[in-house]
Design a protein around this motif. Structure first.
Motif, PDB file in Angstrom:
ATOM      1  N   ARG A  16       0.810  -1.220   0.000  1.00 60.42           N
ATOM      2  CA  ARG A  16       0.000   0.000   0.000  1.00 60.42           C
ATOM      3  C   ARG A  16       0.848   1.277   0.000  1.00 60.42           C
ATOM      4  O   ARG A  16       0.293   2.355  -0.155  1.00 60.42           O
ATOM      5  CB  ARG A  16      -1.013   0.038   1.151  1.00 60.42           C
ATOM      6  CG  ARG A  16      -2.124  -0.992   1.004  1.00 60.42           C
ATOM      7  CD  ARG A  16      -3.200  -0.811   2.076  1.00 60.42           C
ATOM      8  NE  ARG A  16      -2.701  -1.202   3.384  1.00 60.42           N
ATOM      9  CZ  ARG A  16      -2.742  -2.447   3.846  1.00 60.42           C
ATOM     10  NH1 ARG A  16      -3.212  -3.418   3.092  1.00 60.42           N
ATOM     11  NH2 ARG A  16      -2.287  -2.739   5.059  1.00 60.42           N
ATOM     12  N   SER A  18       3.836   3.761  -1.768  1.00 58.96           N
ATOM     13  CA  SER A  18       4.165   4.120  -3.140  1.00 58.96           C
ATOM     14  C   SER A  18       5.675   4.096  -3.333  1.00 58.96           C
ATOM     15  O   SER A  18       6.445   4.190  -2.370  1.00 58.96           O
ATOM     16  CB  SER A  18       3.618   5.504  -3.483  1.00 58.96           C
ATOM     17  OG  SER A  18       4.207   6.483  -2.637  1.00 58.96           O
ATOM     18  N   ASP A  63      -4.279   1.074 -13.070  1.00 58.40           N
ATOM     19  CA  ASP A  63      -4.910   1.494 -11.828  1.00 58.40           C
ATOM     20  C   ASP A  63      -3.875   1.791 -10.748  1.00 58.40           C
ATOM     21  O   ASP A  63      -4.153   2.509  -9.779  1.00 58.40           O
ATOM     22  CB  ASP A  63      -5.891   0.434 -11.337  1.00 58.40           C
ATOM     23  CG  ASP A  63      -5.226  -0.919 -11.131  1.00 58.40           C
ATOM     24  OD1 ASP A  63      -5.736  -1.705 -10.311  1.00 58.40           O
ATOM     25  OD2 ASP A  63      -4.196  -1.192 -11.789  1.00 58.40           O
ATOM     26  N   ARG A  64      -2.658   1.276 -10.913  1.00 57.10           N
ATOM     27  CA  ARG A  64      -1.656   1.490  -9.876  1.00 57.10           C
ATOM     28  C   ARG A  64      -0.292   1.920 -10.425  1.00 57.10           C
ATOM     29  O   ARG A  64       0.532   2.444  -9.691  1.00 57.10           O
ATOM     30  CB  ARG A  64      -1.466   0.212  -9.052  1.00 57.10           C
ATOM     31  CG  ARG A  64      -2.727  -0.223  -8.323  1.00 57.10           C
ATOM     32  CD  ARG A  64      -2.477  -1.440  -7.457  1.00 57.10           C
ATOM     33  NE  ARG A  64      -2.012  -2.584  -8.232  1.00 57.10           N
ATOM     34  CZ  ARG A  64      -0.777  -3.037  -8.213  1.00 57.10           C
ATOM     35  NH1 ARG A  64       0.138  -2.429  -7.466  1.00 57.10           N
ATOM     36  NH2 ARG A  64      -0.447  -4.091  -8.933  1.00 57.10           N
ATOM     37  N   ILE A  79       4.615   3.254  -8.784  1.00 59.95           N
ATOM     38  CA  ILE A  79       3.613   2.292  -8.347  1.00 59.95           C
ATOM     39  C   ILE A  79       2.935   2.873  -7.110  1.00 59.95           C
ATOM     40  O   ILE A  79       3.590   3.251  -6.150  1.00 59.95           O
ATOM     41  CB  ILE A  79       4.234   0.929  -7.984  1.00 59.95           C
ATOM     42  CG1 ILE A  79       5.105   0.400  -9.129  1.00 59.95           C
ATOM     43  CG2 ILE A  79       3.131  -0.077  -7.669  1.00 59.95           C
ATOM     44  CD1 ILE A  79       5.847  -0.885  -8.793  1.00 59.95           C
ATOM     45  N   GLN A  80       1.614   2.961  -7.175  1.00 61.10           N
ATOM     46  CA  GLN A  80       0.866   3.546  -6.059  1.00 61.10           C
ATOM     47  C   GLN A  80      -0.576   3.053  -6.083  1.00 61.10           C
ATOM     48  O   GLN A  80      -1.313   3.413  -7.014  1.00 61.10           O
ATOM     49  CB  GLN A  80       0.916   5.076  -6.161  1.00 61.10           C
ATOM     50  CG  GLN A  80       0.211   5.809  -5.037  1.00 61.10           C
ATOM     51  CD  GLN A  80       0.299   7.325  -5.180  1.00 61.10           C
ATOM     52  OE1 GLN A  80       0.732   7.856  -6.199  1.00 61.10           O
ATOM     53  NE2 GLN A  80      -0.120   8.047  -4.174  1.00 61.10           N
ATOM     54  N   PRO A  81      -1.030   2.266  -5.129  1.00 60.50           N
ATOM     55  CA  PRO A  81      -0.269   1.640  -4.034  1.00 60.50           C
ATOM     56  C   PRO A  81       0.321   0.300  -4.456  1.00 60.50           C
ATOM     57  O   PRO A  81      -0.203  -0.381  -5.331  1.00 60.50           O
ATOM     58  CB  PRO A  81      -1.370   1.421  -2.985  1.00 60.50           C
ATOM     59  CG  PRO A  81      -2.593   1.132  -3.814  1.00 60.50           C
ATOM     60  CD  PRO A  81      -2.452   1.955  -5.070  1.00 60.50           C
ATOM     61  N   LYS A  83       1.407  -3.644  -4.283  1.00 56.74           N
ATOM     62  CA  LYS A  83       0.874  -4.909  -3.818  1.00 56.74           C
ATOM     63  C   LYS A  83       2.024  -5.914  -3.691  1.00 56.74           C
ATOM     64  O   LYS A  83       3.087  -5.731  -4.297  1.00 56.74           O
ATOM     65  CB  LYS A  83      -0.173  -5.454  -4.789  1.00 56.74           C
ATOM     66  CG  LYS A  83      -1.448  -4.640  -4.860  1.00 56.74           C
ATOM     67  CD  LYS A  83      -2.453  -5.332  -5.759  1.00 56.74           C
ATOM     68  CE  LYS A  83      -3.796  -4.591  -5.760  1.00 56.74           C
ATOM     69  NZ  LYS A  83      -4.805  -5.286  -6.607  1.00 56.74           N
ATOM     70  N   ASP A  86       3.777  -7.143  -6.782  1.00 56.28           N
ATOM     71  CA  ASP A  86       4.639  -6.224  -7.528  1.00 56.28           C
ATOM     72  C   ASP A  86       6.114  -6.467  -7.244  1.00 56.28           C
ATOM     73  O   ASP A  86       6.982  -5.843  -7.880  1.00 56.28           O
ATOM     74  CB  ASP A  86       4.299  -4.768  -7.193  1.00 56.28           C
ATOM     75  CG  ASP A  86       2.869  -4.390  -7.555  1.00 56.28           C
ATOM     76  OD1 ASP A  86       2.297  -3.521  -6.889  1.00 56.28           O
ATOM     77  OD2 ASP A  86       2.326  -4.989  -8.513  1.00 56.28           O
TER      78      ASP A  86
END
Lengths: 115, 115
Positions: A16, A18, A63-64, A79-81, A83, A86
């Motif tokens: 979660r 970034s 989306d992220r 990357i935000q948020p 997972k 990732d």
């Protein structure tokens, strides 16, 4: 000739949070690629830029994940948020242009661990 | 869609001997490029050798050569006189010569060199 530069080399974050990765391609290279390489797999193209325009981002989880190459030189992948899935090595590559006769040169990568 | 298969997750060879890494691919295109990349433990991906599909002659680069069988869709890499520095992950990759310029990667073969 200097190679493709990437930073940081390693990053550990909690899910979660970034994170951002930076890439500086070889001088004069119009095409820049970001790949995700999960352990035990070949690289997967996330996004391809030609100068400062996006050519292919069909496999980017929009989306992220986001990426930009504002001045057609260096690039940032965010990357935000994050997972857990990732966790991977993020490779940046550049080439003179998109033509497949031109070699892609890779940077050393950024190893991301998401806990 | 094109696919690339490397059926050998790991191979080992005695130093100074010869080893062959296998790669098969699936495509309906007639014009394309095939590549072998090397990724040492430091993670920087390096191009080893490239083959244009329209060329019948197999590509060679010093101790590295390929056996390109277009009808069988096979593209193997032969490394002669193996050296300790050859230890790495080796990836086979495909790239269309047409409008889709994305590299399609195999899962890789880990090559171990025994001294």
């Amino acid at each position: 000739e200097a190679g493709v530069a990437q930073s940081p080399r390693y990053k550990i974050i909690e899910k979660r949070q970034s994170v951002a990765f930076w890439c500086n391609p070889i001088s004069g290279h119009a095409t820049l690629y970001w790949y995700q390489q999960i352990l035990g797999q070949g690289p997967k193209l996330l996004i391809q830029f030609q100068n400062n325009g996006v050519v292919d981002d069909s496999q980017l989880p929009k989306d992220r994940f986001s990426a930009e190459r504002l001045k057609g030189v260096d690039s940032t992948l965010k990357i935000q948020p994050a997972k857990l899935e990732d966790s991977a090595v993020y490779l940046c590559a550049s080439s003179i242009n998109r033509d497949p006769t031109y070699e892609q040169y890779f940077g050393p990568g950024t190893r991301l661990t998401v806990t | 869609a094109q696919t690339v298969t490397q059926s050998q997750p790991e191979m080992s060879v005695q130093e100074a001997e010869t080893v062959t890494l296998s790669c098969t691919y699936d495509t309906s295109e007639s014009d394309y490029y095939l590549f072998w990349y090397k990724q040492p433990p430091s993670r920087q991906m390096i191009l080893v050798i490239r083959q244009e599909a329209y060329k019948q002659q197999n590509a060679t680069e010093n101790r590295f050569s390929v056996n390109f069988q277009k009808a069988a869709k096979s593209f193997s890499l032969k490394i002669s006189d193996s050296q300790l520095g050859d230890a790495a992950m080796y990836f086979c990759a495909y790239r269309s010569a047409d409008s889709n310029y994305q590299l399609i990667w195999g899962a890789g073969t880990k090559l171990i060199i025994k001294p």
